[in-house]
Motif scaffolding. Structure first.
Motif: not given
Ligand SMILES: CC(C)(CO)[C@@H](O)C(=O)NCCC(=O)O
Ligand SMILES: Nc1ncnc2c1ncn2[C@@H]1O[C@H](COP(=O)(O)OP(=O)(O)OP(=O)(O)O)[C@@H](O)[C@H]1O
Ligand SMILES: [K+]
Length: 259
Positions: A9, A64, A105-107, A109-110, A135, A150
């Motif tokens: 972000n 993201t 919808t999991v980020g 990056d995660r 996170t 988060i």
């Molecule tokens: C939590 C962030 C902002 C970390 O960059 C990103 O992974 C995101 O927007 N995630 C979406 C929601 C989630 O991961 O459950």
């Protein structure tokens, strides 16, 4: 060569993988209005500085901020003549699908962090990423992402204090000498630094208790080293974890893909 793009972000990192190692990492502020042409002007300047022959034949993107994907796709199509893989899209396979509530919808990056960390450290991990958000991504025995935590990012918390309180200045995060601050800046630094040490320590403890098994803690993100000054919070710090994960996901799709 593979172009890996990690859009957070706040910042977007472009990395070039030559098949053996990363040749370069370039960082630009995330802005969804940036056009493909703007990206390319910036990229070609940096490429010229590095003085190496760039032959991109594949791209993978973790974004993201979904709005940036359009212009990044155009960049890949127009300037590198490739169709990028986009993590989270149905045609981008993961070695292990995440196990989360339906509709979540999991980020990306995660998910990418999870893949990178499992490859290097095996099962039962907590990945802590100090980005815009802080996170915690939990990795199961088989490498699947099974959820996490988060929390607000360190710099966001500092910014929020400055924005919300008329007499509080903007402060950069650092480790204060003492917990009890004797001036305003020291008080803020203490609250944020020791607050995040406690947050990480407490959340890791609670995740371990909930999982009821030993779990390694892997930290990534620009501020990870700051929080590692002698507290034993992390088993490892890896600044290239997201890029490592992106490369692995690209290779996985190439191996299992239709080609
Ligand atoms: C939590 C962030 C902002 C970390 O960059 C990103 O992974 C995101 O927007 N995630 C979406 C929601 C989630 O991961 O459950
Ligand atoms: N001691 C420090 N104080 C303040 N900022 C720091 C410090 N060390 C590193 N940083 C910042 O951390 C950032 C790198 O963090 P990282 O790439 O993990 O996340 P981000 O770019 O802030 O967030 P996102 O990935 O969500 O866009 C850089 O912007 C860098 O300036
Ligand atoms: K990041």
């Amino acid at each position: 060569m593979l172009l890996c793009i990690d859009t957070g972000n706040t910042n977007t990192v472009f990395s070039i993988w030559d098949g053996t190692r990363f040749l370069a990492h370039w960082r630009i502020r995330t802005d969804h209005r940036r056009t493909a042409d703007e990206y390319y002007v910036w990229l070609s300047t940096l490429i010229a500085v590095q003085k190496f022959e760039l032959q991109i034949d594949a791209c993978i993107i973790s974004a993201t901020a979904p709005r940036v994907v359009f212009n990044l796709r155009v960049l890949c199509n127009r300037y590198f003549d490739t169709r990028p893989l986009v993590v989270g899209k149905p045609d981008c396979l993961l070695p292990m699908p995440p196990r989360v509530d339906p509709g979540t919808t999991v980020g990306p990056d995660r998910l990418v962090n999870t893949v990178g960390a499992y490859d290097r450290h095996g099962p039962d991990l907590i990945v802590v990423d100090f980005g815009t958000a802080t996170t915690f991504d939990v990795v199961d025995r088989d490498g699947a992402y099974i959820g996490g935590v988060i929390a607000p990012g360190v710099n966001l918390s500092l910014e929020a204090l400055h924005m919300g309180a008329a007499s509080l200045p903007h402060v950069d995060v650092t480790m204060p000498a003492t917990v009890i601050g004797t001036n305003t800046v020291a008080c803020i630094q203490s609250g944020v630094f020791w607050g995040y040490v406690g947050l990480v320590d407490g959340i890791v403890d609670k995740i371990r208790a909930e999982r009821d098994r030993p779990m390694k803690v892997i930290a990534t993100g620009g501020l990870a080293p700051l929080f590692d000054q002698g507290f034993d919070l992390f088993d490892a710090i890896e600044d290239d974890l997201t890029m490592h994960g992106l490369r692995l996901i690209h290779d996985y799709n190439k191996e299992t893909g239709d080609g």
